[in-house]
Design an enzyme around this catalytic site. Structure first.
Site, PDB file in Angstrom:
ATOM      1  N   ARG A   1     -24.066 -28.348  96.782  1.00 31.94           N
ATOM      2  CA  ARG A   1     -22.661 -28.378  97.224  1.00 31.94           C
ATOM      3  C   ARG A   1     -22.526 -27.397  98.394  1.00 31.94           C
ATOM      4  O   ARG A   1     -23.059 -26.290  98.333  1.00 31.94           O
ATOM      5  CB  ARG A   1     -21.699 -27.993  96.086  1.00 31.94           C
ATOM      6  CG  ARG A   1     -21.674 -29.011  94.941  1.00 31.94           C
ATOM      7  CD  ARG A   1     -20.538 -28.745  93.966  1.00 31.94           C
ATOM      8  NE  ARG A   1     -19.259 -29.197  94.492  1.00 31.94           N
ATOM      9  CZ  ARG A   1     -18.077 -28.945  93.896  1.00 31.94           C
ATOM     10  NH1 ARG A   1     -18.045 -28.224  92.780  1.00 31.94           N
ATOM     11  NH2 ARG A   1     -16.943 -29.394  94.412  1.00 31.94           N
TER      12      ARG A   1
ATOM     13  N   ASP B   1     -13.309 -20.647  97.016  1.00 31.37           N
ATOM     14  CA  ASP B   1     -14.718 -21.068  97.116  1.00 31.37           C
ATOM     15  C   ASP B   1     -15.450 -20.343  98.226  1.00 31.37           C
ATOM     16  O   ASP B   1     -16.660 -20.178  98.188  1.00 31.37           O
ATOM     17  CB  ASP B   1     -14.805 -22.576  97.316  1.00 31.37           C
ATOM     18  CG  ASP B   1     -14.527 -23.271  96.007  1.00 31.37           C
ATOM     19  OD1 ASP B   1     -13.339 -23.409  95.655  1.00 31.37           O
ATOM     20  OD2 ASP B   1     -15.497 -23.617  95.305  1.00 31.37           O
TER      21      ASP B   1
ATOM     22  N   LYS C   1      -9.762 -25.405  96.378  1.00 27.85           N
ATOM     23  CA  LYS C   1      -9.541 -26.813  96.006  1.00 27.85           C
ATOM     24  C   LYS C   1      -8.464 -27.463  96.877  1.00 27.85           C
ATOM     25  O   LYS C   1      -7.417 -26.862  97.135  1.00 27.85           O
ATOM     26  CB  LYS C   1      -9.149 -26.858  94.512  1.00 27.85           C
ATOM     27  CG  LYS C   1      -8.889 -28.226  93.929  1.00 27.85           C
ATOM     28  CD  LYS C   1      -9.991 -29.225  94.162  1.00 27.85           C
ATOM     29  CE  LYS C   1     -11.356 -28.762  93.689  1.00 27.85           C
ATOM     30  NZ  LYS C   1     -12.450 -29.628  94.240  1.00 27.85           N
TER      31      LYS C   1
HETATM   32  O1  MRU Z   1     -14.668 -28.627  92.931  1.00 29.77           O
HETATM   33  P1  MRU Z   1     -14.544 -27.468  91.992  1.00 29.77           P
HETATM   34  O2  MRU Z   1     -13.938 -27.824  90.687  1.00 29.77           O
HETATM   35  O3  MRU Z   1     -15.853 -26.706  91.846  1.00 29.77           O
HETATM   36  O4  MRU Z   1     -13.533 -26.476  92.741  1.00 29.77           O
HETATM   37  C1  MRU Z   1     -13.246 -25.247  92.145  1.00 29.77           C
HETATM   38  C2  MRU Z   1     -12.228 -24.453  92.841  1.00 29.77           C
HETATM   39  O5  MRU Z   1     -11.710 -24.828  93.868  1.00 29.77           O
HETATM   40  C3  MRU Z   1     -11.921 -23.108  92.244  1.00 29.77           C
HETATM   41  O6  MRU Z   1     -10.603 -22.728  92.543  1.00 29.77           O
HETATM   42  C4  MRU Z   1     -12.867 -22.047  92.833  1.00 29.77           C
HETATM   43  O7  MRU Z   1     -14.188 -22.480  92.803  1.00 29.77           O
HETATM   44  C5  MRU Z   1     -12.766 -20.755  92.099  1.00 29.77           C
HETATM   45  S1  MRU Z   1     -13.418 -20.838  90.448  1.00 29.77           S
HETATM   46  C6  MRU Z   1     -13.336 -19.255  89.843  1.00 29.77           C
END
Ligand code: MRU
Length: 350
Positions: free
Chosen positions: A88, A236, A247
């Site tokens: 990813r 992220d 997200k």
């Molecule tokens: O696609 P995802 O479910 O991995 O996205 C996760 C998020 O956007 C979270 O807000 C972020 O990774 C922080 S998790 C502590």
């Protein structure tokens, strides 16, 4: 307490987040490729959690390659790192954890078979343990910002299973609840794959935190009605200037928060801060499968043949962010200075 991911001899085990809340099932990965597949398929997800999963993926590669001759062993571990990093692109914790593991592998290249595997396993355990400790501190710093009785809107899922344990933005909610602040959480569903409805709602119930699940579309109307006091989200990747990738839909909430004069708080460990990334424009945004939009829970809701655009993340410009809560303290604007100071202090103590 439910562990997110761990190494059992020669298997990486993880709680399959795609099955929650209906089923708590632990799945096993026998190779780094399988760990990368679990990351790509969102069986393990959340920026810190995928970093920890990748670290265990490399520890697994080291265990499986420990009997190979030196050069082959090193090549196997490096190859695992490349596969895991590519799983990813947006969450920088993944690349950060892989680089830390590969640095350890290079330092340990002269070690005997068993010692090499044990050193890498210990490094992965340390990454997980440090993440748990960071989350507790984020919770403590963030909780201090919250006034009694606040109604706090959150997005996606940032809880125990999105990390090695406790949670980031969710950790603040947890700490405020544990401090008897009388908070009420508004959890957004988080289309397309509903991490809020499936995972945040589940963890809120597990911890007995008063909460209401809302559609993503309801956030603005609730703010306009005065029913929200604060927004807290995870991240992220945070660029050097404080721009925040999180997200898809986070940016919308930040604009809404500004329009309603609400604090917009981001919570993340320092491993999410990427000082090499000058601003949000340099953050790679993952495009995911059309089926995440055309289907809900495996059921098709959109007609066959429709074109879909499915970016998994968006970037919130730093001027919409009130504060960034890390384990080292709360960064305030100007973020280029406050984040560099926090990251510098963390590097100095590490
Ligand atoms: O696609 P995802 O479910 O991995 O996205 C996760 C998020 O956007 C979270 O807000 C972020 O990774 C922080 S998790 C502590």
């Amino acid at each position: 307490m439910l562990e997110t991911v761990w190494l059992d001899d020669r298997l990486v085990r993880l709680v399959d987040q795609t099955l929650l809340p209906h089923e708590v099932r632990v799945v096993s990965c026998a190779t780094p490729d399988e760990v990368a597949g679990a990351i790509r398929g969102l069986r393990v997800r959340g920026a810190p959690a995928i970093g920890v999963a990748a670290a265990y993926g490399i520890a697994l590669a080291a265990a499986c390659a420990s009997a190979l001759p030196g050069a082959e062993r090193a090549h196997t571990v490096e190859a695992a790192g490349a596969v895991l990093t590519a799983a990813r692109p947006t969450a920088v914790n993944l690349r950060w954890a892989v680089e830390r593991m590969l640095t350890k592998a290079r330092e340990a290249r002269q070690e005997e078979d068993a010692a090499f595997a044990a050193l890498l396993r210990r490094e992965a355990d340390a990454i997980a343990e440090e993440d748990r400790a960071a989350n507790r501190l984020i919770g403590r710093w963030g909780e201090a910002l919250i006034r009694p009785g606040e109604r706090i809107l959150t997005y996606c899922h940032t809880g125990g299973l999105a990390t090695a344990g406790y949670g980031t933005a969710f950790g603040i909610l947890r700490a405020a609840h544990e401090a008897n602040k009388g908070i009420h959480v508004l959890a957004c569903e988080t289309r397309p794959v509903l991490q809020g409805a499936r995972l945040t709602a589940w963890e809120l119930l597990q911890h007995g935190i008063p909460a209401t699940l809302i559609t993503d579309n309801a956030a603005g109307a609730l703010m306009a009605r005065g029913a929200v006091d604060r927004v807290i989200v995870g991240a992220d990747r945070i660029a050097a200037n404080g721009d925040v990738a999180n997200k898809i839909g986070t940016y919308t909430l930040a604009v809404l928060a500004r329009a309603h004069a609400l604090p917009f708080i981001v919570a993340a460990p320092i491993s999410t801060v990427d000082l090499a990334c000058p601003d949000g424009a340099a953050i790679p945004i993952e495009e995911r499968a059309a089926s995440e939009v055309t289907h809900v829970g495996g059921c098709r809701i959109a007609p066959e043949g429709i074109t879909v655009h499915n970016p998994a993340f968006d970037v919130t410009p730093h001027d919409l962010v009130t504060a960034i809560v890390t384990e080292g303290g709360v960064a305030a604007p100007p973020f280029d200075r406050s984040l560099a100071a926090l990251a510098g202090a963390a590097a100095g103590s590490g």
